[in-house]
Design a protein around this motif. Sequence first.
Motif, PDB file in Angstrom:
ATOM      1  N   THR A  50       0.844  -1.193   0.000  1.00 33.98           N
ATOM      2  CA  THR A  50       0.000   0.000   0.000  1.00 33.98           C
ATOM      3  C   THR A  50       0.879   1.244   0.000  1.00 33.98           C
ATOM      4  O   THR A  50       2.050   1.194   0.380  1.00 33.98           O
ATOM      5  CB  THR A  50      -0.928   0.057   1.217  1.00 33.98           C
ATOM      6  OG1 THR A  50      -0.125   0.181   2.402  1.00 33.98           O
ATOM      7  CG2 THR A  50      -1.759  -1.205   1.335  1.00 33.98           C
ATOM      8  N   ILE A  51       0.284   2.346  -0.417  1.00 35.58           N
ATOM      9  CA  ILE A  51       1.002   3.617  -0.390  1.00 35.58           C
ATOM     10  C   ILE A  51       0.003   4.727  -0.095  1.00 35.58           C
ATOM     11  O   ILE A  51      -1.071   4.774  -0.685  1.00 35.58           O
ATOM     12  CB  ILE A  51       1.762   3.855  -1.714  1.00 35.58           C
ATOM     13  CG1 ILE A  51       2.635   5.105  -1.618  1.00 35.58           C
ATOM     14  CG2 ILE A  51       0.816   3.906  -2.914  1.00 35.58           C
ATOM     15  CD1 ILE A  51       3.652   5.215  -2.746  1.00 35.58           C
ATOM     16  N   THR A  52       0.357   5.580   0.844  1.00 38.44           N
ATOM     17  CA  THR A  52      -0.525   6.669   1.233  1.00 38.44           C
ATOM     18  C   THR A  52      -0.411   7.834   0.249  1.00 38.44           C
ATOM     19  O   THR A  52       0.435   7.835  -0.650  1.00 38.44           O
ATOM     20  CB  THR A  52      -0.180   7.178   2.636  1.00 38.44           C
ATOM     21  OG1 THR A  52       1.128   7.794   2.584  1.00 38.44           O
ATOM     22  CG2 THR A  52      -0.147   6.051   3.641  1.00 38.44           C
ATOM     23  N   ARG A  53      -1.274   8.823   0.439  1.00 38.19           N
ATOM     24  CA  ARG A  53      -1.209  10.026  -0.394  1.00 38.19           C
ATOM     25  C   ARG A  53       0.184  10.656  -0.352  1.00 38.19           C
ATOM     26  O   ARG A  53       0.689  11.147  -1.354  1.00 38.19           O
ATOM     27  CB  ARG A  53      -2.218  11.061   0.092  1.00 38.19           C
ATOM     28  CG  ARG A  53      -3.664  10.812  -0.282  1.00 38.19           C
ATOM     29  CD  ARG A  53      -4.485  12.047   0.035  1.00 38.19           C
ATOM     30  NE  ARG A  53      -5.880  11.911  -0.360  1.00 38.19           N
ATOM     31  CZ  ARG A  53      -6.845  11.551   0.463  1.00 38.19           C
ATOM     32  NH1 ARG A  53      -6.584  11.281   1.730  1.00 38.19           N
ATOM     33  NH2 ARG A  53      -8.097  11.461   0.033  1.00 38.19           N
ATOM     34  N   SER A  54       0.780  10.627   0.834  1.00 41.40           N
ATOM     35  CA  SER A  54       2.107  11.247   0.999  1.00 41.40           C
ATOM     36  C   SER A  54       3.240  10.271   0.698  1.00 41.40           C
ATOM     37  O   SER A  54       4.383  10.517   1.054  1.00 41.40           O
ATOM     38  CB  SER A  54       2.240  11.801   2.420  1.00 41.40           C
ATOM     39  OG  SER A  54       1.982  10.795   3.367  1.00 41.40           O
ATOM     40  N   ARG A  55       2.897   9.169   0.054  1.00 39.22           N
ATOM     41  CA  ARG A  55       3.874   8.200  -0.465  1.00 39.22           C
ATOM     42  C   ARG A  55       4.575   7.390   0.614  1.00 39.22           C
ATOM     43  O   ARG A  55       5.723   6.964   0.435  1.00 39.22           O
ATOM     44  CB  ARG A  55       4.884   8.888  -1.390  1.00 39.22           C
ATOM     45  CG  ARG A  55       4.252   9.532  -2.610  1.00 39.22           C
ATOM     46  CD  ARG A  55       5.311  10.074  -3.548  1.00 39.22           C
ATOM     47  NE  ARG A  55       4.749  10.633  -4.761  1.00 39.22           N
ATOM     48  CZ  ARG A  55       4.349  11.883  -4.877  1.00 39.22           C
ATOM     49  NH1 ARG A  55       4.445  12.709  -3.847  1.00 39.22           N
ATOM     50  NH2 ARG A  55       3.851  12.320  -6.020  1.00 39.22           N
ATOM     51  N   ARG A  97      -7.912   0.605  -4.464  1.00 38.26           N
ATOM     52  CA  ARG A  97      -7.767   1.411  -3.272  1.00 38.26           C
ATOM     53  C   ARG A  97      -7.497   0.489  -2.085  1.00 38.26           C
ATOM     54  O   ARG A  97      -7.763  -0.707  -2.131  1.00 38.26           O
ATOM     55  CB  ARG A  97      -9.071   2.192  -3.040  1.00 38.26           C
ATOM     56  CG  ARG A  97      -9.003   3.266  -1.976  1.00 38.26           C
ATOM     57  CD  ARG A  97     -10.375   3.850  -1.704  1.00 38.26           C
ATOM     58  NE  ARG A  97     -11.270   2.877  -1.088  1.00 38.26           N
ATOM     59  CZ  ARG A  97     -12.520   3.156  -0.715  1.00 38.26           C
ATOM     60  NH1 ARG A  97     -13.014   4.370  -0.930  1.00 38.26           N
ATOM     61  NH2 ARG A  97     -13.269   2.235  -0.168  1.00 38.26           N
ATOM     62  N   ASP A  98      -6.975   1.053  -1.003  1.00 32.56           N
ATOM     63  CA  ASP A  98      -6.903   0.369   0.272  1.00 32.56           C
ATOM     64  C   ASP A  98      -7.634   1.227   1.300  1.00 32.56           C
ATOM     65  O   ASP A  98      -7.155   2.317   1.624  1.00 32.56           O
ATOM     66  CB  ASP A  98      -5.460   0.156   0.708  1.00 32.56           C
ATOM     67  CG  ASP A  98      -5.356  -0.514   2.064  1.00 32.56           C
ATOM     68  OD1 ASP A  98      -4.358  -0.286   2.774  1.00 32.56           O
ATOM     69  OD2 ASP A  98      -6.287  -1.275   2.411  1.00 32.56           O
ATOM     70  N   PRO A  99      -8.784   0.772   1.796  1.00 32.68           N
ATOM     71  CA  PRO A  99      -9.465  -0.496   1.530  1.00 32.68           C
ATOM     72  C   PRO A  99     -10.038  -0.550   0.116  1.00 32.68           C
ATOM     73  O   PRO A  99     -10.372   0.468  -0.473  1.00 32.68           O
ATOM     74  CB  PRO A  99     -10.582  -0.526   2.568  1.00 32.68           C
ATOM     75  CG  PRO A  99     -10.843   0.914   2.863  1.00 32.68           C
ATOM     76  CD  PRO A  99      -9.504   1.589   2.792  1.00 32.68           C
ATOM     77  N   ARG A 100     -10.151  -1.765  -0.365  1.00 31.89           N
ATOM     78  CA  ARG A 100     -10.464  -1.952  -1.781  1.00 31.89           C
ATOM     79  C   ARG A 100     -11.884  -1.515  -2.111  1.00 31.89           C
ATOM     80  O   ARG A 100     -12.795  -1.583  -1.284  1.00 31.89           O
ATOM     81  CB  ARG A 100     -10.301  -3.423  -2.149  1.00 31.89           C
ATOM     82  CG  ARG A 100     -11.273  -4.359  -1.455  1.00 31.89           C
ATOM     83  CD  ARG A 100     -11.091  -5.773  -1.968  1.00 31.89           C
ATOM     84  NE  ARG A 100     -12.011  -6.727  -1.371  1.00 31.89           N
ATOM     85  CZ  ARG A 100     -13.260  -6.912  -1.757  1.00 31.89           C
ATOM     86  NH1 ARG A 100     -13.762  -6.179  -2.737  1.00 31.89           N
ATOM     87  NH2 ARG A 100     -14.018  -7.818  -1.178  1.00 31.89           N
ATOM     88  N   LEU A 101     -12.043  -1.099  -3.354  1.00 34.73           N
ATOM     89  CA  LEU A 101     -13.359  -0.861  -3.910  1.00 34.73           C
ATOM     90  C   LEU A 101     -13.887  -2.199  -4.430  1.00 34.73           C
ATOM     91  O   LEU A 101     -13.141  -3.157  -4.584  1.00 34.73           O
ATOM     92  CB  LEU A 101     -13.261   0.152  -5.048  1.00 34.73           C
ATOM     93  CG  LEU A 101     -12.763   1.554  -4.640  1.00 34.73           C
ATOM     94  CD1 LEU A 101     -12.491   2.398  -5.884  1.00 34.73           C
ATOM     95  CD2 LEU A 101     -13.772   2.230  -3.741  1.00 34.73           C
ATOM     96  N   ASP A 102     -15.168  -2.246  -4.718  1.00 30.51           N
ATOM     97  CA  ASP A 102     -15.784  -3.513  -5.112  1.00 30.51           C
ATOM     98  C   ASP A 102     -15.451  -3.925  -6.545  1.00 30.51           C
ATOM     99  O   ASP A 102     -15.585  -5.092  -6.889  1.00 30.51           O
ATOM    100  CB  ASP A 102     -17.303  -3.443  -4.942  1.00 30.51           C
ATOM    101  CG  ASP A 102     -17.711  -3.463  -3.474  1.00 30.51           C
ATOM    102  OD1 ASP A 102     -18.822  -3.000  -3.165  1.00 30.51           O
ATOM    103  OD2 ASP A 102     -16.906  -3.941  -2.652  1.00 30.51           O
TER     104      ASP A 102
END
Length: 114
Positions: A50-55, A97-102
Motif C-alpha cells: 500500500t502507499i498513502t497520499r504522501s507516499r 484502493r486500500d481499503p479496496r473498492l468492489d
Amino acid sequence: QVQFEESGGGLVQRGGSLRLSCAVSGSIWEIGNMAWYRQAPGKQRELVATITRSRVPTYIDSVKGRFSISRDNVKNTVDLQMANLAPEDTAVYYCNRDPRLDHWGRGTQVTVSS
C-alpha cells in the motif's frame, strides 16, 4: 466509477525483475491510499503493498526488500517495482484502493519460472 488498468506483467525466471503499472481513470489523490493486490491460482486475493497520499509505503513480509510501490498523483498512476522474483510470486496482480473498492481491473499476469 473509477477504472483500473494494470500492465507490465510477463514471464520471468527466478531472480528476475518486472515493473507493473496501473493507470487510474480518476484522481488517486482523492481516492486516497492505493494498493497492489495479487491472486495466485487456488488462493484468495491478498494485499501486497500500500502507499498513502504522501507516499508512505507498507508491504507484506514476503515482499519486503524486493518490491517497491510508488505513485504519481499528477499522472494518476501507481507502479510496483518487483525484484528478485520467486515462483511463489506467480499470480495475477491488481491495483485498487486500500481499503479496496468492489470493482477491479483485469489485472496483469506475473509468472515466475524456476
